[in-house]
Design a protein around this motif. Structure first.
Motif, short mmCIF file in Angstrom:
data_model
loop_
_atom_site.label_atom_id
_atom_site.label_comp_id
_atom_site.label_asym_id
_atom_site.label_seq_id
_atom_site.Cartn_x
_atom_site.Cartn_y
_atom_site.Cartn_z
N THR A 23 4.33 -31.99 77.39
CA THR A 23 4.86 -33.34 77.22
C THR A 23 6.36 -33.30 76.95
O THR A 23 6.82 -32.60 76.04
CB THR A 23 4.16 -34.06 76.07
OG1 THR A 23 2.75 -34.05 76.29
CG2 THR A 23 4.65 -35.49 75.95
N VAL A 24 7.11 -34.05 77.74
CA VAL A 24 8.55 -34.19 77.52
C VAL A 24 8.83 -35.43 76.68
O VAL A 24 9.63 -35.40 75.76
CB VAL A 24 9.30 -34.28 78.86
CG1 VAL A 24 10.80 -34.52 78.63
CG2 VAL A 24 9.09 -33.00 79.68
N ALA A 25 8.16 -36.55 77.00
CA ALA A 25 8.43 -37.80 76.28
C ALA A 25 7.30 -38.79 76.49
O ALA A 25 6.62 -38.77 77.53
CB ALA A 25 9.74 -38.42 76.75
N VAL A 26 7.09 -39.65 75.50
CA VAL A 26 6.29 -40.86 75.65
C VAL A 26 7.30 -42.01 75.66
O VAL A 26 8.01 -42.23 74.68
CB VAL A 26 5.27 -41.03 74.52
CG1 VAL A 26 4.53 -42.37 74.66
CG2 VAL A 26 4.29 -39.87 74.51
N THR A 27 7.37 -42.70 76.78
CA THR A 27 8.43 -43.67 77.02
C THR A 27 7.91 -45.09 76.86
O THR A 27 6.91 -45.47 77.47
CB THR A 27 8.98 -43.49 78.45
OG1 THR A 27 9.29 -42.12 78.67
CG2 THR A 27 10.24 -44.32 78.65
N HIS A 54 12.99 -48.65 80.65
CA HIS A 54 12.43 -47.61 79.79
C HIS A 54 13.10 -47.67 78.42
O HIS A 54 14.27 -48.07 78.30
CB HIS A 54 12.67 -46.23 80.37
CG HIS A 54 12.10 -46.04 81.75
ND1 HIS A 54 10.77 -46.21 82.03
CD2 HIS A 54 12.69 -45.70 82.92
CE1 HIS A 54 10.55 -45.97 83.31
NE2 HIS A 54 11.70 -45.66 83.88
N VAL A 55 12.36 -47.21 77.40
CA VAL A 55 12.87 -47.15 76.02
C VAL A 55 12.45 -45.82 75.42
O VAL A 55 11.28 -45.43 75.49
CB VAL A 55 12.31 -48.32 75.17
CG1 VAL A 55 12.82 -48.21 73.74
CG2 VAL A 55 12.66 -49.67 75.77
N LEU A 56 13.39 -45.11 74.82
CA LEU A 56 13.10 -43.87 74.10
C LEU A 56 13.71 -43.90 72.72
O LEU A 56 14.90 -44.21 72.58
CB LEU A 56 13.65 -42.65 74.86
CG LEU A 56 12.75 -42.01 75.91
CD1 LEU A 56 13.45 -40.81 76.53
CD2 LEU A 56 11.41 -41.59 75.31
N PRO A 57 12.90 -43.60 71.68
CA PRO A 57 11.46 -43.30 71.74
C PRO A 57 10.63 -44.56 71.88
O PRO A 57 11.11 -45.66 71.60
CB PRO A 57 11.21 -42.61 70.40
CG PRO A 57 12.20 -43.26 69.47
CD PRO A 57 13.43 -43.49 70.30
N ALA A 58 9.38 -44.40 72.30
CA ALA A 58 8.47 -45.54 72.38
C ALA A 58 8.13 -46.03 70.98
O ALA A 58 8.01 -45.24 70.04
CB ALA A 58 7.19 -45.15 73.12
N VAL A 101 15.93 -39.57 79.54
CA VAL A 101 15.52 -38.39 78.77
C VAL A 101 16.74 -37.53 78.45
O VAL A 101 16.92 -37.07 77.31
CB VAL A 101 14.47 -37.56 79.55
CG1 VAL A 101 14.27 -36.19 78.91
CG2 VAL A 101 13.14 -38.32 79.57
N GLN A 102 17.61 -37.32 79.42
CA GLN A 102 18.78 -36.49 79.16
C GLN A 102 19.76 -37.18 78.22
O GLN A 102 20.35 -36.55 77.34
CB GLN A 102 19.49 -36.11 80.46
CG GLN A 102 20.60 -35.09 80.24
CD GLN A 102 21.02 -34.39 81.51
OE1 GLN A 102 20.67 -34.81 82.61
NE2 GLN A 102 21.77 -33.32 81.38
N ARG A 103 19.90 -38.49 78.38
CA ARG A 103 20.82 -39.21 77.49
C ARG A 103 20.31 -39.21 76.06
O ARG A 103 21.09 -39.11 75.11
CB ARG A 103 20.97 -40.65 78.00
CG ARG A 103 21.92 -41.53 77.21
CD ARG A 103 22.47 -42.65 78.05
NE ARG A 103 21.45 -43.41 78.74
CZ ARG A 103 20.91 -44.55 78.30
NH1 ARG A 103 21.30 -45.04 77.12
NH2 ARG A 103 20.01 -45.19 78.99
N HIS A 104 18.98 -39.30 75.88
CA HIS A 104 18.44 -39.37 74.53
C HIS A 104 18.27 -38.01 73.88
O HIS A 104 18.48 -37.85 72.67
CB HIS A 104 17.08 -40.08 74.56
CG HIS A 104 16.45 -40.26 73.22
ND1 HIS A 104 17.00 -41.04 72.23
CD2 HIS A 104 15.32 -39.73 72.67
CE1 HIS A 104 16.26 -41.00 71.16
NE2 HIS A 104 15.23 -40.22 71.40
#
Length: 441
Positions: free
Chosen positions: A222-226, A240-244, A300-303
């Protein structure tokens, strides 16, 4: 141009989640990229001109699958990959022919066929969701009798919520099928409607998430839950929003379901983007996509600083990838993207100057908008009908909710066609930005 001693990676290219420039940036020092694509295709020509002299382009215009496979073999590749939904099956064929790592043909079929995917998930015991095939309007009533109402009507093959809507009766289903099909005969599916529970994420947020994963020898990482902003009706994604904004226990349940689906579909290598609805009965799979999701690599890279495009290239070549657990680059801030999706109906948007003020809102780092001659308001185009993207970050999810309310108020004026002074447009797009620190990915 990459050094000739580097391994050759074939990228079967089409519209998708990574541009040629982004792919070449990730490939620097890693491999020599050869793009297999239709060189003069209108949607690809501009971006291919941008990489002229920096990468080889092998033209596959009018070539059949067997001819593409032979061409690929002649290039002596060490790996093959695609970032395009439309090219998953062809890439699987090339991989099989050349003995390379990618989805098997069977897996690629299930990933690109919504009916086959539902069948595979049901037969494996992961999730049973009502689903029926339908092509002709006269089949609407019998299909709805199997699935129930309301139901989601969507193309059997496709992406981006194109021609996707909710139907509540056989008459409505027949009408939509007749409109969608036109003179062309296409297969559609009617799926059981997964009713979301807004209480799972809170007010002002979407009732679904996506899981971004890398699959290494059959094991999902797992890389992210968006998280997601609310959809624009009928089912158009807005970013999209990180983190969810989901509690850890719910995120764990979502990941557990996603990993079961990935294994059930036989995915062995590459990236996946899995959409999961949050219902009162727990998480439910909307669909599993066998490639990197649109806009996902950027956020993902920005966050976090993690480069998913580079990781996908390394996986295709059989190289090890770093564990996708980097420390957040932006600390505790909430990163977001917000797509400018026209509402339904026949509208006449206002002039672009109404969008310029969006960059003045706190938290927005960049406003990127297509030129007016590229704007469309037909809801049938799904997410592909977006006229622009906003990028930024805020301190909390509550702050993001307030910002989205402000955005929707201002955009309401724009979609209604309020008239104000129009700015001068330069080139194919205009960017308004508040921050020189915004990463150009």
């Amino acid at each position: 141009m990459a050094h000739p001693a580097l391994p050759t990676l074939l990228v079967v290219h089409d519209q998708g989640s990574a541009s040629p420039l982004r792919i070449l940036s990730a490939a620097r020092g890693l491999c020599r990229v050869v793009f297999l694509c239709e060189r003069e295709h209108p949607s690809l020509a501009t971006e291919l001109r941008q990489i002229a002299g920096h990468a080889k382009v092998a033209d596959i215009t009018d070539l059949g699958e067997t001819e593409v496979c032979r061409l690929a073999e002649s290039l002596e590749p060490a790996g093959v990959v695609t970032f395009s939904e439309h090219r998953l099956r062809l890439t699987a064929a090339v991989a099989e022919h050349c003995g390379l790592r990618f989805h098997s043909r069977e897996t690629a079929a299930a990933l690109t066929d919504k009916y086959l995917q539902r069948k595979a998930l049901s037969e494996s015991g992961v999730q049973r969701t009502g689903c029926a095939l339908v092509r002709h309007p006269d089949q609407a009533a019998s299909a709805l009798a199997l699935v129930g109402t309301p139901a989601v009507l969507k193309p059997r093959h496709g992406a981006g919520s194109v021609d996707t809507c909710l139907v509540a009766s056989a008459d409505e289903c027949r009408s939509q099928l007749a409109e969608f099909a036109g003179e062309a005969q296409r297969d559609f599916v009617l799926e059981e409607y997964l009713r979301g529970d807004p209480g799972q994420t809170g007010p002002g947020r979407g009732d679904y998430v996506s899981v971004e994963s890398l699959i290494v020898d059959g094991e999902p990482r797992t890389v992210a839950v968006t998280g997601k902003p609310p959809l624009v009706p009928p089912f158009r994604e807005t970013g999209h929003v990180l983190p969810a904004a989901v509690p850890p226990t719910l995120a764990t349940d979502v990941i557990r379901l996603e990993q079961a689906a990935v294994r059930a579909l036989g995915i062995r290598h590459g990236a996946t983007h899995t959409e999961v609805k949050l219902t009162t009965d727990g998480p439910k799979i909307i669909e599993v996509n066998g490639r990197l999701g649109g806009f996902v690599a950027e956020i993902v890279q920005r966050h976090t600083g993690y480069d998913m495009v580079a990781a996908v290239l390394r996986l295709a070549l059989g190289f090890p990838v770093a564990a996708p657990q980097p420390a957040p680059r932006c600390g505790d801030r909430v990163a977001f993207q917000y797509l400018l999706i026209p509402p339904g109906g026949l509208l006449r948007p206002g002039p672009p100057s109404l969008l310029q003020g969006l960059a003045e809102l706190p938290g927005i780092d960049l406003v990127e908008v297509s030129p007016p001659d590229a704007w469309y308001t037909d809801w049938r185009r799904g997410t592909t009908g977006a006229i622009g993207v906003l990028y930024g970050s805020v301190s909390t999810h509550a702050e993001l909710g307030t910002l989205l309310e402000q955005l929707q108020h201002r955009l309401g004026r724009f979609w209604r066609g309020t008239q104000v002074r129009s700015p001068t447009w330069v080139g194919r797009s205009i960017r308004w930005t508040n921050s020189s620190e915004f990463p150009r990915l």
